[in-house]
Design a protein around this motif. Structure first.
Motif, mmCIF file in Angstrom:
data_model
loop_
_atom_site.group_PDB
_atom_site.id
_atom_site.type_symbol
_atom_site.label_atom_id
_atom_site.label_comp_id
_atom_site.label_asym_id
_atom_site.label_seq_id
_atom_site.Cartn_x
_atom_site.Cartn_y
_atom_site.Cartn_z
ATOM 1 N N ALA A 37 0.837 -1.207 0.000
ATOM 2 C CA ALA A 37 0.000 0.000 0.000
ATOM 3 C C ALA A 37 0.870 1.254 0.000
ATOM 4 O O ALA A 37 0.579 2.227 -0.709
ATOM 5 N N ALA A 38 1.949 1.225 0.780
ATOM 6 C CA ALA A 38 2.853 2.381 0.843
ATOM 7 C C ALA A 38 3.547 2.603 -0.499
ATOM 8 O O ALA A 38 3.693 3.738 -0.965
ATOM 9 N N ILE A 39 3.955 1.511 -1.144
ATOM 10 C CA ILE A 39 4.627 1.620 -2.448
ATOM 11 C C ILE A 39 3.667 2.157 -3.510
ATOM 12 O O ILE A 39 3.975 3.109 -4.238
ATOM 13 N N SER A 40 2.491 1.547 -3.614
ATOM 14 C CA SER A 40 1.556 1.894 -4.689
ATOM 15 C C SER A 40 0.970 3.295 -4.541
ATOM 16 O O SER A 40 0.527 3.898 -5.516
ATOM 17 N N LEU A 47 11.149 9.960 4.195
ATOM 18 C CA LEU A 47 11.501 8.951 5.197
ATOM 19 C C LEU A 47 12.085 9.601 6.445
ATOM 20 O O LEU A 47 12.711 10.650 6.362
ATOM 21 N N PRO A 48 11.915 8.990 7.622
ATOM 22 C CA PRO A 48 11.201 7.724 7.825
ATOM 23 C C PRO A 48 9.690 7.890 7.690
ATOM 24 O O PRO A 48 9.154 8.972 7.932
ATOM 25 N N ALA A 49 9.033 6.817 7.286
ATOM 26 C CA ALA A 49 7.578 6.801 7.146
ATOM 27 C C ALA A 49 7.011 5.800 8.147
ATOM 28 O O ALA A 49 7.428 4.644 8.174
ATOM 29 N N LYS A 50 6.088 6.265 8.972
ATOM 30 C CA LYS A 50 5.541 5.420 10.041
ATOM 31 C C LYS A 50 4.051 5.212 9.816
ATOM 32 O O LYS A 50 3.314 6.164 9.563
ATOM 33 N N PHE A 51 3.625 3.965 9.913
ATOM 34 C CA PHE A 51 2.226 3.625 9.660
ATOM 35 C C PHE A 51 1.717 2.632 10.702
ATOM 36 O O PHE A 51 2.495 1.904 11.316
ATOM 37 N N PHE A 52 0.407 2.631 10.881
ATOM 38 C CA PHE A 52 -0.206 1.564 11.679
ATOM 39 C C PHE A 52 -1.468 1.106 10.970
ATOM 40 O O PHE A 52 -2.029 1.821 10.133
ATOM 41 N N ILE A 74 -3.275 -5.677 15.144
ATOM 42 C CA ILE A 74 -2.887 -4.285 14.998
ATOM 43 C C ILE A 74 -1.392 -4.266 14.734
ATOM 44 O O ILE A 74 -0.637 -4.983 15.381
ATOM 45 N N ASN A 75 -0.984 -3.487 13.735
ATOM 46 C CA ASN A 75 0.422 -3.426 13.312
ATOM 47 C C ASN A 75 0.960 -2.008 13.376
ATOM 48 O O ASN A 75 0.234 -1.054 13.086
ATOM 49 N N PHE A 76 2.230 -1.886 13.735
ATOM 50 C CA PHE A 76 2.946 -0.611 13.662
ATOM 51 C C PHE A 76 4.227 -0.848 12.875
ATOM 52 O O PHE A 76 4.977 -1.783 13.177
#
Length: 358
Positions: A37-40, A47-52, A74-76
Motif C-alpha cells: 500500500a505504501a509503495i503503490s 523517510l522515515p515513514a511510520k504507519f499503523f 494491529i500493526n505498527f
C-alpha cells in the motif's frame, strides 16, 4: 516474501479458486500488505515513514485458546531507517501499550538478533547438518523441516526436540562485530528505559523476511499461545516487493489475545459509578458525569434509577467510588461521594468532588 517454506505458506494460508477461476488468498499477515500500500500510493518519498493498521487475518491453524482461524491484528511499521534508535522506539511503543492496557499483568520481552541475511543462510546450512546428525532424536515434524526450514526447529514445543536444540550451534557466533555492537546498543537503551529483557538465542520468528532484531512480548497466562506482540527487522523486504531498497522494522499484536488478558484485569481504581435516585435528577447527573470524564476519570451508569442496584453493580465491578445523586443533595448542588474501599461516605460540593476523588 513470507518464505516458501514458512508454516504460514505451507500449512496455514487460505488459498482457493473463485467462480471466475481467479486464485484468491485470504490475508494471513499485515506487514507485506502495508508495504504494498505504501509503495503503490507513493508514501515512501519522505523517510522515515511510520504507519499503523488494524484488520482481520486468516490462517488455517488448529484453533485453541488465543488462536483462531479468523482473528484481528494491529500493526505498527517504521520504514526507512536502520538506526538502532528505530528498533528501541518501536519496541518501547509496544512496551508502553502493554503497560497501559494490561497494567497488572506480568509480561516478558524476549529478544534476539539474526544478523544479516548472509549470516542466516550460512547458519541454516550449519543447522541442517547438526539436525541431520541428530535426526534420530528429533520428532517427525522437525525431521521434515531439516532441509527446508531448520530455523523453525529452534522453537519446537516438543520436549525431545528441546533437548537437541539446547545443544545446537548458536547464530550469534556468526554475526559481525558491527551488527553485535548495534544489538548491544539496543539492549542497553531498553534497560535504560526500565524494560526488562530476556535474551533468547533461539528466537527466530515464523516468517522468513526477518533479519537483525527480532522480539516477542509474552505472557504466561493464556497457555501455549503466549506471544502477545511479535516483530522485528525486515531489511530488504520493501525492495523485494517492488519498492526502494530501504530498511524497515515493525510489530503485530493479536487483539483477541490482548482481550483475553484484559477480561481478567481488575477494574481500574479510577472507575466511578453513578447512582441516580430519580429521573428528574438526570440533568444534575449529566453535569457531574461530563465534569469527571473531562478530567480523565472513567464513569459508569447503568441507566437505572435504583440506588440499591447501582451500589451492588459498583461493588461487583470493583469501582473505587460511587457518586449518589439524591433530591436533598441536589438542592444545594451537592453530591454524596462514597469510597467503596473503606466505606467512608460524605457530602461534597460540585467544585470539591475532584479533590476528594484524587
Amino acid at each position: 516474501p513470507l518464505g516458501e517454506q514458512s508454516d504460514v505458506v505451507l500449512k496455514e494460508m487460505y488459498t482457493f479458486t473463485d467462480r471466475n477461476e481467479d486464485e484468491l488468498t485470504l490475508r494471513p499477515e499485515y506487514t507485506t500488505p502495508m508495504i504494498r500500500a505504501a509503495i503503490s500510493n507513493g508514501l515512501l518519498n519522505n523517510l522515515p515513514a511510520k504507519f499503523f493498521g488494524t484488520g482481520q487475518m486468516f490462517r488455517r491453524e488448529r484453533p485453541q485458546k488465543g488462536r483462531y482461524r479468523q482473528f484481528n491484528q494491529i500493526n505498527f511499521e517504521n520504514f526507512g531507517s536502520d538506526d538502532s534508535f528505530a528498533d528501541v522506539e518501536i519496541i518501547n511503543l509496544a512496551s508502553q501499550l502493554l503497560k497501559k492496557i494490561l497494567p497488572k499483568k506480568s509480561i516478558s520481552l524476549n529478544i534476539n538478533t539474526l544478523g544479516n541475511r548472509e549470516n542466516l543462510q550460512d547458519y541454516k546450512k550449519i543447522l541442517s547438518k547438526y539436525f541431520k546428525d541428530n535426526q534420530n532424536s528429533l520428532s517427525s515434524e522437525s525431521v521434515s523441516k531439516i532441509d527446508s526450514n531448520p530455523l523453525r526447529i529452534l522453537d519446537s514445543k516438543n520436549i525431545q526436540d528441546k533437548e537437541i536444540v539446547l545443544k545446537c550451534p548458536k547464530l550469534i557466533e556468526l554475526i559481525s562485530k558491527k551488527d553485535l555492537n548495534s544489538y548491544e546498543e539496543i539492549k542497553v537503551c531498553l534497560k535504560d528505559l526500565d524494560i526488562t529483557i530476556f535474551e533468547d538465542l533461539n528466537l527466530v520468528r515464523g516468517l522468513d523476511y526477518y533479519c537483525h532484531t527480532v522480539f516477542e512480548f509474552k505472557s504466561n497466562e493464556i497457555g501455549s499461545q503466549d506471544t502477545l506482540i511479535g516483530g522485528g527487522r525486515y531489511n530488504g523486504l520493501i525492495n523485494k516487493l517492488g519498492g526502494k531498497d530501504i530498511p524497515g522494522i515493525g510489530w503485530a499484536a493479536g487483539i483477541e489475545r490482548l482481550m483475553l488478558l484484559m477480561n481478567d484485569s481488575p477494574t481500574t481504581p479510577e472507575d466511578i459509578h453513578l447512582a441516580i435516585q430519580d429521573p428528574t435528577l438526570k440533568k444534575h447527573a449529566i453535569k457531574i458525569h461530563d465534569y469527571l470524564i473531562k478530567n480523565n476519570l472513567s464513569v459508569y451508569w447503568n441507566y437505572k434509577y435504583n440506588i440499591k442496584k447501582s451500589l451492588s453493580l459498583a461493588s461487583e465491578k470493583k469501582a473505587k467510588f460511587i457518586v449518589i445523586i439524591g433530591e436533598e443533595e441536589n438542592i444545594e448542588n451537592n453530591y454524596i461521594l462514597k469510597n467503596l474501599y473503606n466505606g467512608e461516605q460524605k457530602i461534597v460540593k460540585f467544585e470539591e468532588i475532584l479533590d476528594y476523588i484524587k
